[in-house]
Scaffold this motif. Structure first.
Motif, mmCIF file in Angstrom:
data_model
loop_
_atom_site.group_PDB
_atom_site.id
_atom_site.type_symbol
_atom_site.label_atom_id
_atom_site.label_comp_id
_atom_site.label_asym_id
_atom_site.label_seq_id
_atom_site.Cartn_x
_atom_site.Cartn_y
_atom_site.Cartn_z
ATOM 1 N N GLU A 77 0.857 -1.181 0.000
ATOM 2 C CA GLU A 77 0.000 0.000 0.000
ATOM 3 C C GLU A 77 0.897 1.237 0.000
ATOM 4 O OE1 GLU A 77 -3.232 0.023 2.897
ATOM 5 O OE2 GLU A 77 -2.847 2.153 3.231
ATOM 6 N N VAL A 78 0.597 2.150 -0.921
ATOM 7 C CA VAL A 78 1.370 3.391 -1.005
ATOM 8 C C VAL A 78 0.415 4.550 -0.773
ATOM 9 C CG1 VAL A 78 2.884 4.828 -2.438
ATOM 10 C CG2 VAL A 78 2.948 2.344 -2.664
ATOM 11 N N GLY A 79 0.809 5.478 0.083
ATOM 12 C CA GLY A 79 -0.012 6.665 0.323
ATOM 13 C C GLY A 79 0.842 7.900 0.155
ATOM 14 N N ALA A 80 0.272 8.914 -0.444
ATOM 15 C CA ALA A 80 0.983 10.190 -0.610
ATOM 16 C C ALA A 80 -0.061 11.297 -0.647
ATOM 17 C CB ALA A 80 1.825 10.179 -1.879
ATOM 18 N N GLY A 81 -0.077 12.116 0.389
ATOM 19 C CA GLY A 81 -1.074 13.178 0.465
ATOM 20 C C GLY A 81 -2.465 12.571 0.500
ATOM 21 N N GLY A 82 -3.320 12.989 -0.409
ATOM 22 C CA GLY A 82 -4.677 12.455 -0.444
ATOM 23 C C GLY A 82 -4.813 11.218 -1.305
ATOM 24 N N ARG A 83 -3.726 10.821 -1.985
ATOM 25 C CA ARG A 83 -3.796 9.688 -2.914
ATOM 26 C C ARG A 83 -3.264 8.431 -2.264
ATOM 27 N NH1 ARG A 83 -2.511 13.686 -6.627
ATOM 28 N NH2 ARG A 83 -4.049 13.805 -8.309
ATOM 29 N N GLY A 84 -3.821 7.308 -2.697
ATOM 30 C CA GLY A 84 -3.288 6.049 -2.209
ATOM 31 C C GLY A 84 -3.636 4.915 -3.149
ATOM 32 N N HIS A 85 -2.865 3.829 -3.047
ATOM 33 C CA HIS A 85 -3.084 2.683 -3.925
ATOM 34 C C HIS A 85 -2.707 1.414 -3.174
ATOM 35 C CE1 HIS A 85 -3.760 1.206 -8.045
ATOM 36 N NE2 HIS A 85 -2.981 0.209 -7.652
ATOM 37 N N VAL A 86 -3.470 0.360 -3.385
ATOM 38 C CA VAL A 86 -3.126 -0.935 -2.797
ATOM 39 C C VAL A 86 -3.109 -1.976 -3.899
ATOM 40 C CG1 VAL A 86 -5.541 -1.506 -2.173
ATOM 41 C CG2 VAL A 86 -3.650 -2.582 -0.938
ATOM 42 N N SER A 87 -2.116 -2.868 -3.838
ATOM 43 C CA SER A 87 -2.116 -4.000 -4.761
ATOM 44 C C SER A 87 -1.772 -5.261 -3.990
ATOM 45 C CB SER A 87 -1.140 -3.760 -5.917
ATOM 46 O OG SER A 87 0.121 -3.445 -5.403
ATOM 47 N N GLY A 88 -2.501 -6.327 -4.293
ATOM 48 C CA GLY A 88 -2.300 -7.595 -3.598
ATOM 49 C C GLY A 88 -3.550 -8.004 -2.846
ATOM 50 N N VAL A 89 -3.372 -8.895 -1.876
ATOM 51 C CA VAL A 89 -4.506 -9.433 -1.110
ATOM 52 C C VAL A 89 -4.593 -8.681 0.213
ATOM 53 C CG1 VAL A 89 -5.434 -11.495 -0.001
ATOM 54 C CG2 VAL A 89 -4.196 -11.699 -2.170
ATOM 55 N N ASP A 90 -5.644 -7.878 0.394
ATOM 56 C CA ASP A 90 -5.754 -7.082 1.632
ATOM 57 C C ASP A 90 -7.060 -7.336 2.374
ATOM 58 O OD1 ASP A 90 -7.602 -5.685 0.038
ATOM 59 O OD2 ASP A 90 -7.073 -3.750 0.913
ATOM 60 N N PHE A 91 -7.843 -8.363 1.944
ATOM 61 C CA PHE A 91 -9.194 -8.534 2.474
ATOM 62 C C PHE A 91 -9.426 -10.005 2.776
ATOM 63 C CE2 PHE A 91 -13.954 -7.831 1.415
ATOM 64 C CZ PHE A 91 -14.207 -7.416 2.711
#
Ligand SMILES: [Zn+2]
Length: 506
Positions: A87-101
């Motif tokens: 998971e990458v977060g920067a300011g108001g933006r973010g992205h997740v890749s992979g199994v997180d649920f």
């Protein structure tokens, strides 16, 4: 305390962590850690936090800016799943890749909302002394000293953090704050730092622990740490749209960070989503005089009694349950809500209990072992993020159900709550409505759109539900869920009893 006292204490902390020049020269802190998380609102009993995950993670954290890269691998326990995501977060933006649920372990590659990024960053603020001290040293920071070796950092929109220094070394020993943890309200959060090591001239704790109201919920042992003098833009690169929060979502991220983290580490995403309304405009019909409010993740059943309404479940948190309650009241106009049945104490199923109680004259029926917990929830202080009940205490009572409790319905049948034996929670109840042959359950079996595979269940929970229905001799044709079940394409809030029987392995 005087300005001199503040400067002296802040200087002591700064020096202990490596000195101002070294701290200001650190741009990115990388830590590799293993640890575990326990959830205080799950498990069989409110006094025993439930082990929800064991994890290993690599964190790259901008020491000043709002940026992180979090690579997370974990074994979750509520539903045994191997999480593995970046998971990458920067300011108001973010992205997740992979199994997180944990409920749907298919890999995703998606943008995440700004409040998820904000909750993560707040957690990193609290667990990184480098970030904490840099916030204290920032121009215009609101920091006060004392009493004792304590520095208090006040920032707009977030609970103040009190950092206690070790009198001898000046290193931060713990950080304390009060957060809002639904449904119990003000919660004392303490982050303890230990085992400091010198890393490129600054000192980093290799052991971080968190307690909530004295319960140990988080332990993290860092095995490696490094400091970079410059940030690689690539590390924190994230594109995509900014998903702006509502005021409630923004407030949740910062007032209830460690509460949100309980769910995040457990491997559930719905608290990050922070939905604030049911998914259908009105409740759906289950049988004459019985309706279901369909939430994004949790449902509420409403049963019409001769002169009042009975609801089963008040899930999630007050900002959601306010909208669910409006649907409950509209379901059968002219009748007041007077009875609430809670199937078990788990926070996600009862987080709206105070909102449901705020109109007054509500009796909350719970399994006997949970009476004290619910009394505490209904009377506890909520200063950090006051709700409707905090502003005007009203008459509410909590009644324990030892075996069963029955009401006559408007149609001349009965609605009955039964205590049953379950591995999921000691206070577990199911609710049977005679007209329509319905049984409502939460967490034991989620109704599926099609016939499940034989024995497809979590642990023995479906078997325990089916066995209880048989042992009680209940006339059931349809099983209704506090959660919807899904086959990956469609979802269902109710299913034939034969589906449950099959899931139970019979
Ligand atoms: Zn539960």
């Amino acid at each position: 305390m005087t300005d001199t006292a503040l400067q002296s204490l802040l200087g002591k902390l700064t020096d202990a962590l490596g000195g101002r020049a070294a701290l200001e020269g650190a741009a990115v802190e990388r830590t590799i850690a293993t640890g575990w998380r326990r959830h205080p609102g799950w498990g069989t009993d409110p006094a025993k936090p439930e082990l929800v995950a064991e994890f290993s993670a690599t964190l790259d954290l901008d020491v000043v800016g709002p940026r992180y890269r979090w690579a997370h691998r974990a074994k979750t326990y509520l539903v045994p799943t191997d999480l593995d995501y970046v998971e990458v977060g920067a300011g108001g933006r973010g992205h997740v890749s992979g199994v997180d649920f944990m409920f749907d372990p298919r890999p995703v590659d998606l943008d995440i909302p700004s409040w998820r990024v904000a909750a993560r960053l707040r957690h990193f603020d609290l667990t990184s002394p480098l970030r904490l001290v840099r916030r204290m040293l920032a121009p215009g920071a609101d920091v006060t000293a004392g009493p004792g070796d304590v520095l208090t950092l006040r920032e707009f929109g977030r609970p103040p953090v009190r950092v206690t220094l070790d009198a001898a070394t000046g290193l931060p020993r713990h950080a304390d704050l009060t957060e809002e943890h639904s449904p119990l309200g003000d919660a004392a959060v303490r982050i303890t730092f230990d085992d400091f090591h010198d890393v490129s001239g600054v000192r980093v704790p290799f052991q971080v622990d968190i307690t909530v109201d004295g319960q140990h919920v988080h332990s993290e042992t860092r095995t490696e740490a490094s400091i970079s003098a410059s940030a690689s833009e690539e590390l924190f690169a994230v594109s995509g749209e900014i998903v702006e929060p509502t005021l409630e979502q923004a407030a949740y991220a910062l007032n209830s960070t460690e509460w949100v983290m309980n769910y995040v580490y457990s491997g559930v995403r719905f608290y990050f989503d922070l939905q604030t309304a049911p998914v259908t405009p009105e409740p759906v019909d289950l049988a004459p005089g019985v309706k279901l409010v369909i939430g994004p993740s949790h449902n509420t059943m409403v049963v019409e009694l001769p002169d009042r309404l009975l609801a089963v479940e008040s899930p999630l948190y007050d900002d959601y349950s306010r909208a669910a309650l409006a649907q409950v009241k509209r379901a059968f106009p002219g009748k007041p809500l007077r009875e609430l049945v809670c199937t078990h104490f788990h926070y996600d199923h009862v987080g709206g209990v105070r909102e449901f109680a705020a109109d007054g004259d509500l009796t909350v029926h719970v399994g006997t072992p949970a009476v004290e917990f619910f009394e505490r929830a209904l009377s506890a202080p909520h200063h950090v993020d006051p709700d409707r009940l905090a502003s005007g205490p009203v008459r509410t009572s909590v009644r324990g159900v030892a075996e069963s409790l029955s009401f006559e319905t408007a149609g001349g049948g009965t609605v009955t709550a039964y205590r049953i034996v379950s591995d999921h929670a000691d206070d577990m109840m199911i609710v049977h409505v005679s007209s329509g042959g319905l049984v409502f359950n939460s967490d034991l079996w989620n109704p599926t759109p099609g016939l499940p595979e034989s024995g497809d269940q979590r642990g023995r929970l479906a078997t325990q539900l089916y066995d209880a229905i048989q042992a009680l001799g209940l006339d059931v044709t349809t099983v209704v869920g506090g959660h919807r079940g899904s086959d990956g394409k469609t979802s269902a809030h109710a299913a034939p009893i034969e589906y449950l029987k099959r899931a139970a392995g019979y």
